[in-house]
Design an enzyme around this catalytic site. Structure first.
Site, mmCIF file in Angstrom:
data_model
loop_
_atom_site.group_PDB
_atom_site.id
_atom_site.type_symbol
_atom_site.label_atom_id
_atom_site.label_comp_id
_atom_site.label_asym_id
_atom_site.label_seq_id
_atom_site.Cartn_x
_atom_site.Cartn_y
_atom_site.Cartn_z
ATOM 1 N N SER A 187 -57.172 -1.488 -58.666
ATOM 2 C CA SER A 187 -55.715 -1.349 -58.537
ATOM 3 C C SER A 187 -55.195 -0.047 -59.128
ATOM 4 O O SER A 187 -54.051 0.341 -58.857
ATOM 5 C CB SER A 187 -54.990 -2.536 -59.161
ATOM 6 O OG SER A 187 -55.067 -2.516 -60.568
ATOM 7 N N THR B 257 -60.144 -6.592 -60.300
ATOM 8 C CA THR B 257 -61.181 -7.164 -61.160
ATOM 9 C C THR B 257 -61.655 -8.516 -60.668
ATOM 10 O O THR B 257 -62.851 -8.841 -60.749
ATOM 11 C CB THR B 257 -60.657 -7.300 -62.606
ATOM 12 O OG1 THR B 257 -60.381 -6.002 -63.125
ATOM 13 C CG2 THR B 257 -61.664 -7.993 -63.509
#
Length: 334
Positions: free
Chosen positions: A54, A12
């Site tokens: 991720s 992010t």
């Protein structure tokens, strides 16, 4: 001034908005440009080794990160890894086993909002990570997030959106960072010797999360296809009566093999203790089962991946599992 290597992996913190949603789009150099104050803290160089959400991180990506650190270990005083939050706790635990005895700090951080946003936690998390990585007392694998320093084996993501996303499970925060100052709660015992790097992580470890009414036939499939089954049980750990017959049948079939069942708990805090209730005491006694006690699920899974990757016998694996690495386990009654 300390020389720190920043390693970009996506997440992010590096995301850009697209029509399909947020996706990693900034490289490590781009991210660094948002924190010009870092030049007063340390000298930073940056490399990009991955560019992933991720959610997509696997053990092969952990190996890439480990290789980048090993190849650059002698050239830098510390490392800061930018990583997505969803699997950050798994990566921190995995790196704690794959990179051991590091006198140099390996700091993992990320953010809940992209660094390019006006309102973001990315800038403070990243700046704090460099502050921690540049400190003389920092060492080993740790997470820096929301002003807190968490041991790499003790983190869990407990909030999906809030900036205080991570908690330290069954272990105190190592330190907090306020006004660019580190306040240490637990003094570090200096690491001696040379760092050790490991690359083999077994894919024969799996997780079974128990729920009421589970069909026992799942046990046959898992025991046939995996070497180690981590059973995420209720409370302090036990086996429901509805699964007991099949569990005993499968465990008896495993006698003399290197396959194992390991007990952990779905409850984040305070750990397992199979000897408390009849539903756990009997199977622990009959099969001398390993249990995770105060370890996090993330540390339990990744430690077993690492240990099975070392091709240890069951007896040696049991001993090594209960050997503390980077503060991963305190309570042990094997």
């Amino acid at each position: 001034m300390k020389k720190i290597l920043m390693i970009g992996t996506g997440g992010t913190i590096a995301c850009k908005q697209t029509d399909a949603g947020l996706t990693p789009g900034l490289n490590a150099e781009d991210i660094l440009s948002y924190i010009p104050a870092v030049k007063h803290i340390c000298t930073v160089e940056a490399i990009q080794v991955l560019n992933l959400d991720s959610t997509n991180v696997t053990p092969k990506h952990w190996k890439i990160i480990v290789k980048a650190i090993e190849e650059n270990y002698s050239n830098y005083d510390g490392f800061v890894i930018c990583h997505g939050t969803d699997t950050l706790a798994y990566t921190a635990a995995a790196l704690s086993y794959m990179i051991q005895n590091s006198a140099k700090p390996i700091v993992i951080t990320g953010s809940q909002k992209p660094i390019s946003k006006d309102v973001t936690d990315a800038k403070s998390n990243l700046l704090n990570s460099f502050i921690y990585a540049a400190d003389d007392e920092s060492q080993n694998v740790n997470i820096v997030f929301d002003g807190k320093v968490i041991c790499g084996t003790r983190a869990k993501k407990e909030r999906a959106k809030s900036f205080n996303a991570f908690s330290s499970i069954n272990f105190p925060y190592l330190a907090i960072i306020q006004d660019e100052r580190i306040i240490r709660y637990i003094p570090e015992v200096p690491v001696r010797g040379i760092p050790c790097f490991y690359y083999e992580m077994s894919d024969k470890v799996t997780l079974l999360k128990l729920y009421p009414g589970m069909n026992p036939d799942i046990l046959s499939y898992l025991f046939s296809n995996y070497d180690i089954i981590v059973i995420e049980s209720f409370g302090v750990g036990g086996m429901p009566e509805s699964l007991m017959e099949k569990f005993y049948e499968e465990m008896d079939n495993l006698a003399g093999t290197d396959k194992l069942a390991v007990m952990t708990t779905q409850v984040a805090n305070e750990g397992s203790n199979m000897t408390v209730y009849e539903v756990g005491r009997q199977i622990k006694q009959d099969f001398h089962m390993i249990e995770s006690y105060d370890m996090t699920l993330e540390a339990t899974i990744t430690k077993l991946m690492w240990l099975r990757g070392m091709n240890y016998s069951n007896a040696r694996l049991r001993e090594a599992f209960y050997t503390e690495i980077n503060k991963d386990i305190l309570f042990k009654k094997s």
